[in-house]
Motif scaffolding. Structure first.
Motif, PDB file in Angstrom:
ATOM      1  N   ARG A   1       0.846  -1.194   0.000  1.00 39.27           N
ATOM      2  CA  ARG A   1       0.000   0.000   0.000  1.00 39.27           C
ATOM      3  C   ARG A   1       0.879   1.240   0.000  1.00 39.27           C
ATOM      4  O   ARG A   1       1.880   1.310   0.717  1.00 39.27           O
ATOM      5  CB  ARG A   1      -0.869  -0.029   1.259  1.00 39.27           C
ATOM      6  CG  ARG A   1      -2.160   0.748   1.182  1.00 39.27           C
ATOM      7  CD  ARG A   1      -2.902   0.657   2.504  1.00 39.27           C
ATOM      8  NE  ARG A   1      -3.238  -0.717   2.854  1.00 39.27           N
ATOM      9  CZ  ARG A   1      -4.357  -1.320   2.485  1.00 39.27           C
ATOM     10  NH1 ARG A   1      -5.243  -0.694   1.757  1.00 39.27           N
ATOM     11  NH2 ARG A   1      -4.599  -2.563   2.853  1.00 39.27           N
TER      12      ARG A   1
ATOM     13  N   ASP B   1       0.308   4.992   0.929  1.00 38.88           N
ATOM     14  CA  ASP B   1      -0.783   5.765   1.520  1.00 38.88           C
ATOM     15  C   ASP B   1      -0.337   7.147   1.983  1.00 38.88           C
ATOM     16  O   ASP B   1       0.781   7.568   1.724  1.00 38.88           O
ATOM     17  CB  ASP B   1      -1.461   4.975   2.644  1.00 38.88           C
ATOM     18  CG  ASP B   1      -0.503   4.595   3.748  1.00 38.88           C
ATOM     19  OD1 ASP B   1       0.586   5.179   3.820  1.00 38.88           O
ATOM     20  OD2 ASP B   1      -0.843   3.704   4.534  1.00 38.88           O
TER      21      ASP B   1
ATOM     22  N   ARG C   1      -7.259   1.692  -6.368  1.00 42.22           N
ATOM     23  CA  ARG C   1      -7.349   2.788  -5.406  1.00 42.22           C
ATOM     24  C   ARG C   1      -8.107   2.272  -4.196  1.00 42.22           C
ATOM     25  O   ARG C   1      -9.196   1.727  -4.325  1.00 42.22           O
ATOM     26  CB  ARG C   1      -8.077   3.966  -6.046  1.00 42.22           C
ATOM     27  CG  ARG C   1      -8.294   5.133  -5.096  1.00 42.22           C
ATOM     28  CD  ARG C   1      -9.086   6.222  -5.761  1.00 42.22           C
ATOM     29  NE  ARG C   1      -8.287   6.978  -6.722  1.00 42.22           N
ATOM     30  CZ  ARG C   1      -7.418   7.932  -6.376  1.00 42.22           C
ATOM     31  NH1 ARG C   1      -7.223   8.216  -5.095  1.00 42.22           N
ATOM     32  NH2 ARG C   1      -6.749   8.590  -7.285  1.00 42.22           N
ATOM     33  N   THR C   2      -7.545   2.374  -3.002  1.00 44.41           N
ATOM     34  CA  THR C   2      -8.225   1.854  -1.819  1.00 44.41           C
ATOM     35  C   THR C   2      -9.030   2.933  -1.117  1.00 44.41           C
ATOM     36  O   THR C   2     -10.032   2.649  -0.502  1.00 44.41           O
ATOM     37  CB  THR C   2      -7.225   1.207  -0.842  1.00 44.41           C
ATOM     38  OG1 THR C   2      -6.023   1.967  -0.844  1.00 44.41           O
ATOM     39  CG2 THR C   2      -6.915  -0.210  -1.257  1.00 44.41           C
ATOM     40  N   ASP C   3      -8.556   4.169  -1.174  1.00 46.17           N
ATOM     41  CA  ASP C   3      -9.393   5.289  -0.757  1.00 46.17           C
ATOM     42  C   ASP C   3      -8.807   6.562  -1.356  1.00 46.17           C
ATOM     43  O   ASP C   3      -7.943   6.496  -2.216  1.00 46.17           O
ATOM     44  CB  ASP C   3      -9.554   5.364   0.773  1.00 46.17           C
ATOM     45  CG  ASP C   3      -8.235   5.504   1.497  1.00 46.17           C
ATOM     46  OD1 ASP C   3      -7.310   6.114   0.942  1.00 46.17           O
ATOM     47  OD2 ASP C   3      -8.137   5.016   2.636  1.00 46.17           O
ATOM     48  N   ALA C   4      -9.297   7.714  -0.906  1.00 49.76           N
ATOM     49  CA  ALA C   4      -8.922   8.975  -1.547  1.00 49.76           C
ATOM     50  C   ALA C   4      -7.411   9.194  -1.528  1.00 49.76           C
ATOM     51  O   ALA C   4      -6.866   9.804  -2.429  1.00 49.76           O
ATOM     52  CB  ALA C   4      -9.622  10.132  -0.866  1.00 49.76           C
ATOM     53  N   ASP C   5      -6.732   8.689  -0.505  1.00 52.57           N
ATOM     54  CA  ASP C   5      -5.302   8.987  -0.428  1.00 52.57           C
ATOM     55  C   ASP C   5      -4.427   7.730  -0.371  1.00 52.57           C
ATOM     56  O   ASP C   5      -3.366   7.745   0.223  1.00 52.57           O
ATOM     57  CB  ASP C   5      -5.010   9.921   0.749  1.00 52.57           C
ATOM     58  CG  ASP C   5      -5.287   9.272   2.092  1.00 52.57           C
ATOM     59  OD1 ASP C   5      -5.787   8.131   2.100  1.00 52.57           O
ATOM     60  OD2 ASP C   5      -5.003   9.890   3.122  1.00 52.57           O
ATOM     61  N   SER C   6      -4.901   6.634  -0.963  1.00 51.37           N
ATOM     62  CA  SER C   6      -4.018   5.465  -1.006  1.00 51.37           C
ATOM     63  C   SER C   6      -4.326   4.539  -2.191  1.00 51.37           C
ATOM     64  O   SER C   6      -5.449   4.507  -2.695  1.00 51.37           O
ATOM     65  CB  SER C   6      -4.113   4.668   0.310  1.00 51.37           C
ATOM     66  OG  SER C   6      -5.357   4.049   0.425  1.00 51.37           O
TER      67      SER C   6
END
Lengths: 550, 459
Positions: B412, B414, B431-436
């Motif tokens: 990851r 992040d 994409r796992t979330d907005a910043d990672s």
């Protein structure tokens, strides 16, 4: 809800009904698995003869640094109704506190005549503020008169335990002999890996031996234990948060350096502590104020109690210094994979005494191919200070951990002490630590500075002015001009690395007189400097001008 | 039964008519997670008519005095007292100011004793005495001097003492009820999980550990445990000051069948139990032999940098707290100790993690430790500044697996900035979330894999 149902069935034994009590005095066999972070998993097998009825089973002789909630008692063949760990121990403070309201005997010794006089008294208060008793004549405070005073107790209060006791209540069941397994985590154990590397620099060969250094800081003695150690970094929680580690939560230990620091601090603490020091500190010493002038003198007399059958730190220091080294030809500890860690098992049953250090070999690779080289890492922020200076290069010993290079064994992190072959003997050449190193991963030791291999940095720093080109590229180019000299009577391998500044990770090297390679993001040059020879290297390194980068 | 201590104190008091309550007829404990318990004593009380003080012996030594409530029919409560002015040598001398004490001097040469009466004038810095017409500082001459006090003041106690001042119109002989909050009692859940990797199964055991550091033994108590995070105000180190307020209830009446307390779970222990002072008591509450669990490797990087030394991957064991998965229980917060069997079948400790209060249906991932044999070496191969706000980072991650079996590592990247995108990735990531972003990197047994990508980030 199923859980609720389970809880309702927590059959706590009916109280009042006196239960049969069986005491298991000692284990049949003990296995000790030591972890690096100062605890061990102790697994005991105990044979007990159980009657048919419900019974309380008490386990004597468990290591008293145990973490009670880690205790697991298995293979009882019956329902374990509850487990209890009682640690209301006999201590001076507890003895006094629990004797409030009881009769004690006070003995005063006349310093002049040596005559002791005894008086019956009732203890009426004992807390951090001091001790007060009442004789027929009135109330007095203990150890406030300046007279030698001693308090004698008729008996130990019944609810105080001489040592912490682990016990379980078992439901009724089939009678007969059973082997019960008792396991728990106990504090005060540790191990480290220590390596001895005998290096033959001319042949680029190394004889590598690895030792497990086992440490028992507790007062527990193991006569014949199966001993294992586990290498690797476990996720642990702080003891204050009901975990097993005295080093704190693993998630708060950010890197290997801070872990190594925390371990060495703890090691020092454990080596200098004595079990009895805590015991004495528990005593109540308070007094009413009296003449200020006498205060220091009176205080000096108070620690008299401390000298009573206490072990001095010198005794313990000697005990710890007595390191027991098993014979060199002893078989090696056997390695096996345990989950995602390496476990080393001592293949024979061994004794581990109280406050003892013991070493056992776990690795012997007699012919490892190594590379000995001399290196320096340049970084833009360091170069300004180095201008015109001669710097000695660091001596490195490197190897690749594969079978082809004569190794190919997992290496638990530890200190590697390097000895150079010198005629028939050997000299200590320096030491460095390695981290846990799996097979396939290269290692590089930095064991000291060489007086014979040096670098002169010759870079006119005023040449680094911003030019039109540097304004366009937003970089300044520092010219680097190095000359590396070798005073040895044999050629040496040299490695020059050019790194970047921490806050400016952008790295550009140009116009190098030798073709660079890359190493861990750095530019790196490797070349041989002939005996009594010199090699020049020059290049330009670009440093970004603006600071708001990233 | 009169408690021995109070009998002794009684010798010195005697001003107010004092009575002791009897032994507990009933004792109920409601124990919370956070070093807090609600204690209810039901005791017989026999009183003559008149105003008098009743002392309660054997209450928790860590009582929170402002939470005490006393209820008894036909007894008028005048005041409630909690005396914690402890009887110490210093206090004894201080309270003797203006009064007389007897001094016994011992002659250091002969051992002969002489006695005189002194008036205590001050205890500031030292004890100042008036002996006849002279003023002296006690033991200013370093000579042994005993100080004998005629009496111990009533309001100094060997231990903190709870008492009530009551007025009784007619003699009573009845049960009274005393409830209060106390520190020093707590419970925790502890779990033991044995992980069988080849079978992808966990065998879980859960224990409730009651611990009593209150200074008092609670005998034959009806106990219930409350799970859930109660709000406790004014946290001051270990000794939380308590403003318990509305969540308070009259505990202990029907603990066996009581409904859950508001938003908390209540676990009653049906039989009476004795919790000794300084005792840890464990009772089993969960046993699940076959919980489906899988092991995974993961590592996170929150910067773009090269490192000389490889970083170890983290090992996690994941399982679902569901009926399908073999569990599906409401799990109280606690520490899970994970074991694996060695080559001889003996369980060995491999790591521990904490779980929060976990309702059925939740997914859990226990952090076990770092894999010895799975490492990642990051290299920042190039950076390209696109503009003042945006930079391209070209990363190369070398993943080594020294295990004799293939693995998949979740890597990851992040804590990225607001604007971020990935290009030129060697393995398709997500994409796992907005910043990672995350990539699943497969690595062969005893093998290596390299993940490369370019990440543009800016603000």
């Amino acid at each position: 809800m199923r859980l609720r149902a389970a809880l309702l069935m927590l059959a706590l034994p009916a109280l009042g009904a006196a239960q049969t009590r069986i005491i298991s005095t000692q284990p049949d066999s003990v296995s000790l698995t030591i972890y690096r972070d100062f605890f061990a998993l102790i697994t005991e097998t105990r044979t007990v003869d159980l009657p048919a009825e419900a019974v309380t089973l008490e386990f004597d002789g468990v290591v008293d640094t145990l973490i009670p909630q880690s205790a697991v008692i298995a293979e009882t063949g019956r329902t374990v109704e509850e487990g209890n760990y009682d640690f209301d121990r006999l201590s001076t403070a507890n003895l006094l506190r629990k004797s409030i309201g009881r009769k004690v005997t006070l003995t005063r010794t006349n310093r002049a005549t040596g005559k002791a006089s005894q008086v019956e008294a009732t203890l009426i208060s004992a807390n951090d503020g001091g001790v007060i008793f009442n004789t027929g004549a009135g109330a007095e405070a203990l150890k406030c008169s300046g007279l030698p005073e001693k308090m004698t107790f008729e008996q130990i209060p019944a609810d105080l335990k001489l040592k912490p006791a682990l016990s379980i209540h078992l439901a009724a069941g089939t009678p007969g002999k059973r082997q019960v397994r008792v396991s728990y985590i106990a504090q005060g154990f540790g191990w480290a890996a220590d390596y001895v590397a005998r290096v033959d620099a001319d042949a680029n060969r190394m004889n590598l031996q690895g030792w497990l250094t086992l440490r028992n800081f507790t007062s527990a003695r193991f006569e014949s234990a199966q001993v294992q150690v586990v290498a690797g970094r476990l996720n642990l929680l702080d003891v204050a948060g009901r975990g097993s580690s005295t080093l704190g939560d693993s998630s708060n230990i950010l890197n290997e350096e801070s872990l190594a620091y925390a371990r060495s601090e703890k090691l020092d603490e454990l080596q200098s502590s004595t079990d009895l020091s805590n015991f004495v500190a528990d005593y109540f010493y308070g007094c009413y104020p009296y003449g200020p002038a006498v205060f220091p003198g009176a205080r000096d007399k108070l620690p008299m109690l401390m000298r009573v059958d206490s072990i001095t730190s010198e005794d313990i220091g000697e005990d710890l210094a007595e390191v027991i080294v098993s014979g060199f030809r002893a078989p090696l500890a056997e390695r096996e994979n345990l989950a995602d860690y390496q476990m080393y098992r001592i293949p024979w049953k061994t004794a581990l005494g109280a406050r003892q250090t013991k070493q056992v070999a776990f690795l012997h690779q007699p012919d490892v191919t190594i590379e000995r080289f001399y290196g320096i890492r340049m970084a833009p922020d360091a170069e300004a200070d180095m201008d015109g200076d001669i710097s000695q290069l660091a001596v490195h010993v490197g190897w690749k951990n594969t079978r082809a290079y004569g190794l190919g064994e997992p290496l638990p992190g530890g200190i590697v002490r390097v000895f150079d072959r010198n005629g028939d003997g050997s000299v200590f050449a320096g030491e460095d630590s390695i981290e846990d190193t799996p097979v396939g991963v290269p290692s590089e030791l930095s064991i000291g500075q060489s007086p014979d291999v040096a670098v002169l940095l010759n870079s006119p720093s005023d040449d680094a002015k911003a030019t039109l080109w540097s304004l366009l590229t937003r970089r300044v180019y520092l010219p680097i001009d190095l000359s590396i000299s070798n005073a040895k009577s044999r050629p040496v391998l040299v490695e020059i690395r050019q790194g970047s500044m921490a806050h400016d990770r952008d790295l550009h090297v140009s116009r190098a007189t030798l073709r660079p390679g890359r190493k861990a993001g750095d530019y790196a040059w490797r070349f041989t400097v002939p005996a009594h020879g010199e090699q020049r290297l020059s290049y330009k390194v670009g440093v970004r001008l603006d600071r708001e980068d990233d | 039964m009169r408690h021995g201590v109070w009998a002794v104190i009684g010798l010195f008091s005697g001003v107010v008519l004092a009575a002791d309550s009897g032994e507990d007829r009933e004792l109920s404990l409601t124990i919370y997670n956070k070093n807090l318990a609600l204690v209810e004593h039901v005791r017989p009380l026999k009183l003559a008519a008149g105003q008098q003080r009743v002392e309660f012996a054997g209450v928790s030594a860590q009582i929170v005095p402002e939470t005490v409530s006393f209820s008894a029919a036909n007894v008028e409560l005048i005041e409630q007292n909690f005396d914690y002015d402890l009887l110490t040598p210093a206090k004894l001398m201080e309270k003797a100011i203006g009064g007389k004490v007897r001094l016994v001097h011992t002659n250091p040469a002969t051992g002969a004793e002489t006695s005189e009466i002194a008036e205590v004038l001050s205890t500031v810095g030292g004890t100042v005495l008036r002996i006849g017409s002279r003023i002296e500082v006690l033991r200013d001459d370093s000579l042994p001097t005993r100080v004998i006090f005629d009496k111990v003041p009533d309001n100094l106690r060997a231990r903190p003492t709870l008492s009530v001042l009551v007025n009784v119109a007619q003699p009573v002989d009845q049960d009274v009820r005393l409830t209060y909050l106390s520190h020093g009692l707590s419970w925790n859940a502890d779990y033991v999980a044995v992980f069988d990797e080849p079978k992808n199964a966990l065998s879980m055991q859960g224990w409730i550990t009651l611990s009593n550091e209150s200074g008092t033994t609670f005998t034959n108590a009806r106990a219930q445990l409350v799970a859930g995070d109660l709000h406790v105000t004014g946290s001051d180190s270990a000794m939380d000051d308590v403003g318990f307020g509305s969540a308070r209830r009259t505990a202990g009446k029907d603990s066996g069948s009581a409904p859950p307390l508001a938003d908390y779970y209540v676990y009653p222990i049906r039989q009476l139990t004795t919790i000794a002072n300084q005792q840890n008591k464990q009772v089993s509450f969960l046993e699940s032999a076959n919980v489906k669990a899988t092991k995974g490797y993961e590592i996170s990087f929150s910067d773009f940098a090269s490192r000389d030394d490889p970083q170890s991957a983290q090992v996690r064991v994941r399982f679902a707290n569901s009926k399908d998965g073999g569990l599906g229980e409401q799990l109280p917060a606690g520490v899970v100790r994970v074991y694996a069997r060695d080559s001889r079948g003996q369980p060995q400790f491999i790591g521990e993690d904490r779980i929060g209060h976990t309702s059925a249906g939740s997914e859990l991932a226990l952090r076990i430790g770092d894999a010895f044999d799975v490492t990642v070496t990051p290299t920042l191969t190039q950076t390209n500044k696109i503009n003042r706000r945006t930079t391209d980072y070209q990363m190369s991650y070398l993943v080594r697996n020294a295990k004799p079996s293939p693995i998949v590592l979740t890597l990851r990247q992040d804590e990225l900035w607001r604007v971020n995108s990935v290009s030129a990735e060697s393995i398709k990531g997500r994409r796992t979330d907005a910043d990672s972003f995350a990539w699943d990197v497969p690595v062969a047994a005893n093998g290596e894999s390299t993940l490369t990508f370019t990440l543009r980030q800016g603000w």
